[in-house]
Every structure is written in C-alpha cells, then in structure tokens.
Design a protein around this motif. Structure first.
Motif, PDB file in Angstrom:
ATOM      1  N   ASP A   1       0.871   6.433  -7.011  1.00  0.00           N
ATOM      2  CA  ASP A   1      -0.251   7.341  -7.283  1.00  0.00           C
ATOM      3  C   ASP A   1       0.222   8.789  -7.379  1.00  0.00           C
TER       4      ASP A   1
ATOM      5  N   HIS B   1       0.829  -1.212   0.000  1.00  0.00           N
ATOM      6  CA  HIS B   1       0.000   0.000   0.000  1.00  0.00           C
ATOM      7  C   HIS B   1       0.859   1.256   0.000  1.00  0.00           C
ATOM      8  N   GLN B   2       1.975   1.222   0.715  1.00  0.00           N
ATOM      9  CA  GLN B   2       2.885   2.363   0.696  1.00  0.00           C
ATOM     10  C   GLN B   2       3.416   2.598  -0.713  1.00  0.00           C
TER      11      GLN B   2
ATOM     12  N   TYR C   1      -0.175  -3.735  -9.407  1.00  0.00           N
ATOM     13  CA  TYR C   1      -0.471  -2.323  -9.639  1.00  0.00           C
ATOM     14  C   TYR C   1      -0.557  -2.145 -11.149  1.00  0.00           C
TER      15      TYR C   1
ATOM     16  N   GLN D   1      -9.690   2.307  -6.428  1.00  0.00           N
ATOM     17  CA  GLN D   1      -9.987   1.462  -5.280  1.00  0.00           C
ATOM     18  C   GLN D   1     -11.409   1.725  -4.803  1.00  0.00           C
TER      19      GLN D   1
ATOM     20  N   GLU E   1       0.959  11.102 -11.164  1.00  0.00           N
ATOM     21  CA  GLU E   1      -0.216  11.980 -11.195  1.00  0.00           C
ATOM     22  C   GLU E   1      -0.378  12.712 -12.526  1.00  0.00           C
TER      23      GLU E   1
ATOM     24  N   GLN F   1       0.650   4.046  -2.944  1.00  0.00           N
ATOM     25  CA  GLN F   1       0.439   5.475  -2.684  1.00  0.00           C
ATOM     26  C   GLN F   1       1.528   6.319  -3.331  1.00  0.00           C
ATOM     27  N   GLN F   2       2.760   5.809  -3.285  1.00  0.00           N
ATOM     28  CA  GLN F   2       3.857   6.527  -3.929  1.00  0.00           C
ATOM     29  C   GLN F   2       3.687   6.543  -5.447  1.00  0.00           C
TER      30      GLN F   2
END
Length: 386
Positions: free
Chosen positions: A275, A268-269, A299, A288, A279, A272-273
């Motif tokens: 994402d 998950h870390q 991913y 999600q 961007e 998030q990175q």
C-alpha cells in the motif's frame, strides 16, 4: 521466478506427514477427525467435514441443501468456475450477480435488485454462493437479511479466507450462512496439498455432507433401515461420492493450522508495505471494508489505464518477463465458452468485466521476502510509468 503464491512447508509439517507414513493408517484413521476438530474450534463452528478439495465441499454443500432440478444457484461472476459449477453438478440452473466495484465481491445492492425482479418472475435462487474474493469477506449481514426476506440458503465460499475475520469473528462461524467452505490448495493460506472442508452449525446438514462425501454409506445403526447383520455391516442410504481426505493431508493440515495466525499476520504486513510502496503508482490498491479482516490470499491491483504507460496485457506480460509470476483472478465465469452456450454474453455484468480488463494479482504469500517485494514493485514501476 517470484510466484504469485506458494506453500510454506516447515520441518514440523514434514515430520507430521512422515509420522503418518510410518503409522497404521494412510486413510480413514484418526488424523482427519482431529483436523476437523482443530478447524471447527478455530473458526467457531459446530461441525467440520474434510474432503479432497473445496470443489467437492461445494458439491456436497449444495447436495445437503437439497439443490436440484428446477432450482437456481446464484453466485458472483468473479470467481473460479467451481463456485458456479457446483450448481450444475446438482442439475440446477446458474445465474450471477455483479460485483461491488470497491470490494470486488458480490454486491448486496445489486443482489437485492435482482431478487426483487426474480421474485416477480418466479425465479428466486434456492442457494446463493457468496465468494470471499482475495480473502475479504462479503457483506454477509446484508446478504443474510436478504436471505430471510427472499428465502434462499447461503454457502460462503471462503476458499481464500481461512484466518480472516468478519465483524471481529473468524470467517467460518456460519453466523450468517448455512455452510462455509475452505480450500487448502498449495497457493492458499494453509495447505494440505489438495483438500477442502465444509463447516456448519446445522446437525442435519453435517450428517448429509458426511454421507455424500463417502459413497452415501453409513455404519451408524440409527440411520439404517433395519437392524445390523453384524459388526461388518454397512448400508448405502444415499448416492454419494468418494470425496474423502487422506490421513497424510490431514496431518499436514493440523501442522499448518498451528501457524495460521502468523501466516495471515505476515500477509497483512506485506499488504501494508505494498500500500505504501504503490501509493503514487497509476494503480488502484485493494479496498478493505471496515467490517473485514481479510485472509489476504491475494493482493489484486487494478491498472489506471488512462495514466499507465502500457496496456493491461503489456504490463502483465512485462512483469512475467521480469520474473514476476503474476496472475489474474479471475476471468468472469459468464464469459467462459461453456457458460456462453447457456446464453450468457459479454456485457451482462459490466462491473465484473471492467474489473477483468484492469486486474493483476501481485505476489502475496507469507514466504515472500521484503527484497522480493521490492523487486516486484520496481518491475511494476518500470512498466506503468512513462
């Protein structure tokens, strides 16, 4: 080469396997039932049955549910072929339901429409295999409510999803399904080298799967047709297979389970990175669902080809040329030659086919370093921007 996925083996894992090698049992010893107990407790299921692969787990699950000649199994076209093949192993027919364009999982709205039509034509499925692609659970409550209305059984193919949650509870509790299946292949979240597991809350289904995974043979006196001939005695009471897991695999699995939550947290870390880093790229990042906490086996990005400097294939091949071992999960099953011989054709499931034309699985595994992730992103930047 930075692979798209890989195992994480610690010295504790190695010691656990060596301990089995030095023990009296390499198979059919105490480690397999202990592994089953550990997984069942973790996910909140009553029964767990370890087997030699998730494919075997899918097969015995279908058998336990009575799938056979004249029946239908439905699943998603965006999955590995095993999710569909398990129906064919039982002599059933297979059909597909198109995906949700956001989650990439089987779409409950499309499912309802197909079920209404199938009910009218007398071709309702006996079993639905709901695949939790990338580790994100399907909308299981909606699927379950449809099962009550139309009378089909549910297998959750959670090969990507151990350690994930749905509606705040661990995937595998079978609240909305009859059986859930996990995979422990080396690229999955935890590994037993090869291996799988089926979990259920149903005593009878557990009993049947236990028989089918080991030749249909039992030593349980209560299941025999007459009194035992002696302490050596067993009976074959069904046609089963040799799908057993070894003690070596189970020992590795028990050790890996101790780090399951940490593995998923690190994934998950990394997600998030990704994402944040992606961007402003011409890509669609993973969506999600609000009810889900994904196991994040994968991913997957989708290229916005109208804004991308290169084609889907050029970006994929370019990433590999840069030492990034990307992959594509999956080629829609209905486009495989074996399935096209059954009558499936291009255009049958447009959302799945559109996904396939744009999707790339980026590296995602707990051992991926932040620097390696930046290398992945930089290579993708060079290939997608003009």
């Amino acid at each position: 080469m930075i692979p798209y996925g890989r195992q994480d083996i610690s010295q504790t894992d190695i010691d656990a396997v060596v301990g089995v090698l030095q023990s009296d049992f390499l198979t059919q010893g105490p480690k397999v039932p202990l592994f089953e107990k550990v997984v069942a407790y973790k996910v909140g299921a009553k029964h767990a049955l370890a087997v030699n692969s998730a494919t075997s787990a899918l097969h015995v699950a279908c058998m336990a549910l009575g799938l056979g000649q004249g029946d239908w199994l439905w699943t998603t076209p965006v999955t590995f072929v095993a999710s569909a093949n398990c129906g064919l192993y039982c002599g059933a027919k297979v059909d597909f339901v198109d995906i949700d364009p956001h989650t990439y999982n089987l779409c409950p709205r499309a499912l309802e429409a197909r079920l209404v039509d199938a009910e009218h034509n007398g071709k309702l499925p006996k079993v639905l295999v709901a695949v939790h692609l990338c580790g994100q659970p399907c909308e299981m409550q909606a699927i379950y409510e449809l099962s009550l209305r139309f009378g089909f059984k549910i297998i959750e193919d959670a090969s990507h999803a151990i350690g994930g949650k749905y509606q705040g509870e661990y995937i595998g509790n079978c609240r909305y399904s009859d059986i859930t299946v996990f995979s422990f292949h080396p690229v999955k979240i935890i590994t037993t080298a090869e291996g799988g597991m089926a979990v259920t809350n149903n005593d009878l289904l557990a009993e049947k799967m236990n028989l089918y995974r080991s030749h249909g043979v039992t030593r349980d006196q209560s299941l025999m047709t007459h009194d035992s001939d002696g302490p050596w005695y067993y009976q074959q009471i069904a046609l089963g297979y040799n799908y057993r897991m070894t003690e070596l695999q189970a020992a590795l699995g028990i050790s890996q389970m101790e780090r399951l939550d940490a593995f998923v947290s690190r994934r998950h870390q990394l997600a998030q990175q990704y994402d944040i880093l992606l961007e402003n790229f011409p890509v669609i990042r993973p969506f999600q669902h609000q009810d889900s906490y994904s196991g994040l086996h994968l991913y997957v990005i989708r290229l916005n080809l109208d804004k991308c400097a290169r084609s889907h294939r050029e970006v994929f091949e370019g990433l590999r040329a840069h030492g990034i071992g990307v992959n594509l999960h999956y080629i829609p099953v209905h486009t495989q030659p074996y399935y096209q011989k059954m009558g499936f054709k291009q255009g049958d499931f447009p959302e799945a086919e559109c996904y396939y034309s744009e999707a790339i699985s980026l590296p995602m595994y707990q051992g991926l370093s932040d620097k390696e992730q930046l290398d992945v992103v930089e290579a993708l930047r060079k290939l997608t921007r003009t």
